[in-house]
Design a protein around this motif. Structure first.
Motif, PDB file in Angstrom:
ATOM      1  N   ALA A  12       0.835  -1.194   0.000  1.00  0.00           N
ATOM      2  CA  ALA A  12       0.000   0.000   0.000  1.00  0.00           C
ATOM      3  C   ALA A  12       0.875   1.250   0.000  1.00  0.00           C
ATOM      4  CB  ALA A  12      -0.905   0.001   1.222  1.00  0.00           C
ATOM      5  N   SER A  13       0.485   2.248  -0.768  1.00  0.00           N
ATOM      6  CA  SER A  13       1.247   3.499  -0.824  1.00  0.00           C
ATOM      7  C   SER A  13       0.308   4.654  -1.129  1.00  0.00           C
ATOM      8  CB  SER A  13       2.343   3.412  -1.887  1.00  0.00           C
ATOM      9  OG  SER A  13       1.777   3.215  -3.167  1.00  0.00           O
ATOM     10  N   GLY A  14       0.808   5.845  -0.940  1.00  0.00           N
ATOM     11  CA  GLY A  14       0.051   7.033  -1.305  1.00  0.00           C
ATOM     12  C   GLY A  14      -0.444   7.856  -0.136  1.00  0.00           C
ATOM     13  N   ARG A  15      -0.465   7.283   1.052  1.00  0.00           N
ATOM     14  CA  ARG A  15      -0.872   8.024   2.243  1.00  0.00           C
ATOM     15  C   ARG A  15      -0.540   7.212   3.474  1.00  0.00           C
ATOM     16  NH1 ARG A  15      -6.904   9.296   1.589  1.00  0.00           N
ATOM     17  NH2 ARG A  15      -6.074   9.850  -0.451  1.00  0.00           N
ATOM     18  N   THR A  16      -0.822   7.790   4.632  1.00  0.00           N
ATOM     19  CA  THR A  16      -0.680   7.059   5.885  1.00  0.00           C
ATOM     20  C   THR A  16      -1.949   6.255   6.118  1.00  0.00           C
ATOM     21  OG1 THR A  16       0.720   8.793   6.798  1.00  0.00           O
ATOM     22  CG2 THR A  16      -0.294   7.264   8.349  1.00  0.00           C
ATOM     23  N   PHE A  17      -1.808   4.972   6.402  1.00  0.00           N
ATOM     24  CA  PHE A  17      -2.963   4.088   6.486  1.00  0.00           C
ATOM     25  C   PHE A  17      -3.394   3.777   7.904  1.00  0.00           C
ATOM     26  CE2 PHE A  17      -3.732   3.116   2.104  1.00  0.00           C
ATOM     27  CZ  PHE A  17      -2.525   3.382   1.484  1.00  0.00           C
ATOM     28  N   ILE A  18      -2.903   4.509   8.878  1.00  0.00           N
ATOM     29  CA  ILE A  18      -3.173   4.179  10.269  1.00  0.00           C
ATOM     30  C   ILE A  18      -4.658   4.221  10.581  1.00  0.00           C
ATOM     31  CG2 ILE A  18      -2.912   6.524  11.121  1.00  0.00           C
ATOM     32  CD1 ILE A  18      -1.709   3.235  12.786  1.00  0.00           C
ATOM     33  N   SER A  19      -5.439   5.011   9.873  1.00  0.00           N
ATOM     34  CA  SER A  19      -6.882   5.103  10.123  1.00  0.00           C
ATOM     35  C   SER A  19      -7.698   4.330   9.088  1.00  0.00           C
ATOM     36  CB  SER A  19      -7.329   6.566  10.130  1.00  0.00           C
ATOM     37  OG  SER A  19      -6.693   7.273  11.158  1.00  0.00           O
ATOM     38  N   TYR A  20      -7.122   3.285   8.579  1.00  0.00           N
ATOM     39  CA  TYR A  20      -7.774   2.527   7.527  1.00  0.00           C
ATOM     40  C   TYR A  20      -8.030   1.077   7.939  1.00  0.00           C
ATOM     41  CZ  TYR A  20      -7.375   6.054   3.879  1.00  0.00           C
ATOM     42  OH  TYR A  20      -7.531   7.188   3.111  1.00  0.00           O
ATOM     43  N   MET A  21      -9.061   0.506   7.332  1.00  0.00           N
ATOM     44  CA  MET A  21      -9.274  -0.928   7.326  1.00  0.00           C
ATOM     45  C   MET A  21      -8.756  -1.450   5.992  1.00  0.00           C
ATOM     46  SD  MET A  21     -10.787  -1.721  10.177  1.00  0.00           S
ATOM     47  CE  MET A  21     -11.415  -3.363   9.820  1.00  0.00           C
ATOM     48  N   MET A  22      -8.102  -2.600   6.051  1.00  0.00           N
ATOM     49  CA  MET A  22      -7.595  -3.243   4.846  1.00  0.00           C
ATOM     50  C   MET A  22      -8.265  -4.603   4.718  1.00  0.00           C
ATOM     51  SD  MET A  22      -5.463  -0.948   3.840  1.00  0.00           S
ATOM     52  CE  MET A  22      -4.599  -1.801   2.523  1.00  0.00           C
ATOM     53  N   ALA A  23      -8.537  -5.007   3.504  1.00  0.00           N
ATOM     54  CA  ALA A  23      -9.279  -6.254   3.324  1.00  0.00           C
ATOM     55  C   ALA A  23      -8.828  -6.997   2.075  1.00  0.00           C
ATOM     56  CB  ALA A  23     -10.773  -5.973   3.234  1.00  0.00           C
ATOM     57  N   TRP A  24      -9.181  -8.262   2.052  1.00  0.00           N
ATOM     58  CA  TRP A  24      -9.061  -9.092   0.863  1.00  0.00           C
ATOM     59  C   TRP A  24     -10.463  -9.534   0.450  1.00  0.00           C
ATOM     60  CZ3 TRP A  24      -4.673  -9.795  -1.895  1.00  0.00           C
ATOM     61  CH2 TRP A  24      -3.467  -9.498  -1.269  1.00  0.00           C
ATOM     62  N   PHE A  25     -10.728  -9.414  -0.841  1.00  0.00           N
ATOM     63  CA  PHE A  25     -11.940  -9.927  -1.463  1.00  0.00           C
ATOM     64  C   PHE A  25     -11.510 -10.897  -2.551  1.00  0.00           C
ATOM     65  CE2 PHE A  25     -15.460  -7.142  -0.007  1.00  0.00           C
ATOM     66  CZ  PHE A  25     -14.730  -6.212   0.716  1.00  0.00           C
ATOM     67  N   ARG A  26     -12.450 -11.682  -3.045  1.00  0.00           N
ATOM     68  CA  ARG A  26     -12.151 -12.566  -4.165  1.00  0.00           C
ATOM     69  C   ARG A  26     -13.359 -12.675  -5.079  1.00  0.00           C
ATOM     70  NH1 ARG A  26     -11.721 -18.396  -0.946  1.00  0.00           N
ATOM     71  NH2 ARG A  26     -13.969 -18.643  -0.518  1.00  0.00           N
ATOM     72  N   GLN A  27     -13.058 -12.988  -6.338  1.00  0.00           N
ATOM     73  CA  GLN A  27     -14.114 -13.164  -7.321  1.00  0.00           C
ATOM     74  C   GLN A  27     -13.788 -14.356  -8.193  1.00  0.00           C
ATOM     75  OE1 GLN A  27     -15.014  -9.723  -9.778  1.00  0.00           O
ATOM     76  NE2 GLN A  27     -17.076 -10.494 -10.145  1.00  0.00           N
ATOM     77  N   ALA A  28     -14.653 -15.357  -8.123  1.00  0.00           N
ATOM     78  CA  ALA A  28     -14.508 -16.552  -8.941  1.00  0.00           C
ATOM     79  C   ALA A  28     -15.249 -16.344 -10.262  1.00  0.00           C
ATOM     80  CB  ALA A  28     -15.061 -17.760  -8.200  1.00  0.00           C
ATOM     81  N   PRO A  29     -14.894 -17.087 -11.299  1.00  0.00           N
ATOM     82  CA  PRO A  29     -15.578 -16.937 -12.598  1.00  0.00           C
ATOM     83  C   PRO A  29     -17.081 -17.133 -12.461  1.00  0.00           C
ATOM     84  CG  PRO A  29     -13.612 -18.279 -12.834  1.00  0.00           C
ATOM     85  CD  PRO A  29     -13.796 -18.064 -11.361  1.00  0.00           C
ATOM     86  N   GLY A  30     -17.832 -16.185 -12.991  1.00  0.00           N
ATOM     87  CA  GLY A  30     -19.282 -16.283 -12.983  1.00  0.00           C
ATOM     88  C   GLY A  30     -19.943 -15.964 -11.655  1.00  0.00           C
ATOM     89  N   LYS A  31     -19.141 -15.523 -10.677  1.00  0.00           N
ATOM     90  CA  LYS A  31     -19.693 -15.218  -9.358  1.00  0.00           C
ATOM     91  C   LYS A  31     -19.413 -13.762  -8.986  1.00  0.00           C
ATOM     92  CE  LYS A  31     -19.437 -19.885  -7.440  1.00  0.00           C
ATOM     93  NZ  LYS A  31     -19.008 -20.705  -6.274  1.00  0.00           N
ATOM     94  N   GLU A  32     -20.146 -13.286  -7.999  1.00  0.00           N
ATOM     95  CA  GLU A  32     -19.933 -11.932  -7.517  1.00  0.00           C
ATOM     96  C   GLU A  32     -18.694 -11.880  -6.617  1.00  0.00           C
ATOM     97  OE1 GLU A  32     -24.533 -10.259  -7.486  1.00  0.00           O
ATOM     98  OE2 GLU A  32     -23.377 -10.360  -5.638  1.00  0.00           O
ATOM     99  N   ARG A  33     -18.119 -10.702  -6.512  1.00  0.00           N
ATOM    100  CA  ARG A  33     -16.993 -10.506  -5.615  1.00  0.00           C
ATOM    101  C   ARG A  33     -17.464 -10.721  -4.180  1.00  0.00           C
ATOM    102  NH1 ARG A  33     -13.374  -5.207  -6.481  1.00  0.00           N
ATOM    103  NH2 ARG A  33     -13.411  -6.164  -8.556  1.00  0.00           N
ATOM    104  N   GLU A  34     -16.670 -11.432  -3.392  1.00  0.00           N
ATOM    105  CA  GLU A  34     -17.065 -11.703  -2.015  1.00  0.00           C
ATOM    106  C   GLU A  34     -15.950 -11.343  -1.038  1.00  0.00           C
ATOM    107  OE1 GLU A  34     -17.856 -15.845  -1.326  1.00  0.00           O
ATOM    108  OE2 GLU A  34     -15.817 -16.473  -1.829  1.00  0.00           O
ATOM    109  N   PHE A  35     -16.358 -10.978   0.158  1.00  0.00           N
ATOM    110  CA  PHE A  35     -15.443 -10.627   1.238  1.00  0.00           C
ATOM    111  C   PHE A  35     -14.719 -11.882   1.728  1.00  0.00           C
ATOM    112  CE2 PHE A  35     -13.907  -8.612   5.003  1.00  0.00           C
ATOM    113  CZ  PHE A  35     -14.076  -9.525   6.030  1.00  0.00           C
ATOM    114  N   VAL A  36     -13.414 -11.728   1.994  1.00  0.00           N
ATOM    115  CA  VAL A  36     -12.620 -12.837   2.530  1.00  0.00           C
ATOM    116  C   VAL A  36     -12.174 -12.540   3.958  1.00  0.00           C
ATOM    117  CG1 VAL A  36     -10.492 -14.172   2.271  1.00  0.00           C
ATOM    118  CG2 VAL A  36     -11.820 -13.526   0.243  1.00  0.00           C
ATOM    119  N   ALA A  37     -11.512 -11.397   4.159  1.00  0.00           N
ATOM    120  CA  ALA A  37     -10.978 -11.060   5.478  1.00  0.00           C
ATOM    121  C   ALA A  37     -10.627  -9.580   5.516  1.00  0.00           C
ATOM    122  CB  ALA A  37      -9.736 -11.891   5.793  1.00  0.00           C
TER     123      ALA A  37
END
Length: 119
Positions: free
Chosen positions: A24-49
């Protein structure tokens, strides 16, 4: 400008492990939430963590609990997703995302990295 760059995807056999990284770059991220999402073929993007950059609190989708671990390295401005006991249904493009705390929508996204789990 916020930039999120994922790496670490690839092809792995079922039961194997991979570690994804999000630089991650471009700013200070101390006040941010970071996440991983995934998208399988033919499916909607879903939250992972997700992880709080402030205090390290985490949350996981039920489908990955006990197998995936999200973490962050403040010094390196990098978020990781350690994926163990991978299953074919984990095959997807994995995206890193960021949002400010006390907001609801993730509005910064990386370009994604492909994870393919063979049976």
């Amino acid at each position: 400008q916020v930039q999120l760059v994922e790496s670490g995807g690839g092809l792995v056999q079922a039961g194997g492990s991979l570690r994804l990284s999000c630089a991650a770059s471009g700013r200070t991220f101390i006040s941010y939430m970071m996440a991983w999402f995934r998208q399988a073929p033919g499916k909607e993007r879903e939250f992972v963590a997700e992880v709080s950059w402030t205090n390290g609190n985490t949350a996981y989708a039920d489908s990955v609990k006990g197998r995936f671990t999200i973490s962050r390295d403040n010094a390196e401005n990098t978020v990781y997703l350690q994926m163990n006991s991978l299953k074919p249904e984990d095959t997807a493009v994995y995206y890193c995302a960021a949002r400010r705390i006390r907001t609801t929508g993730y509005n910064y996204w990386g370009q994604g990295t492909q994870v393919t789990v063979s049976s």
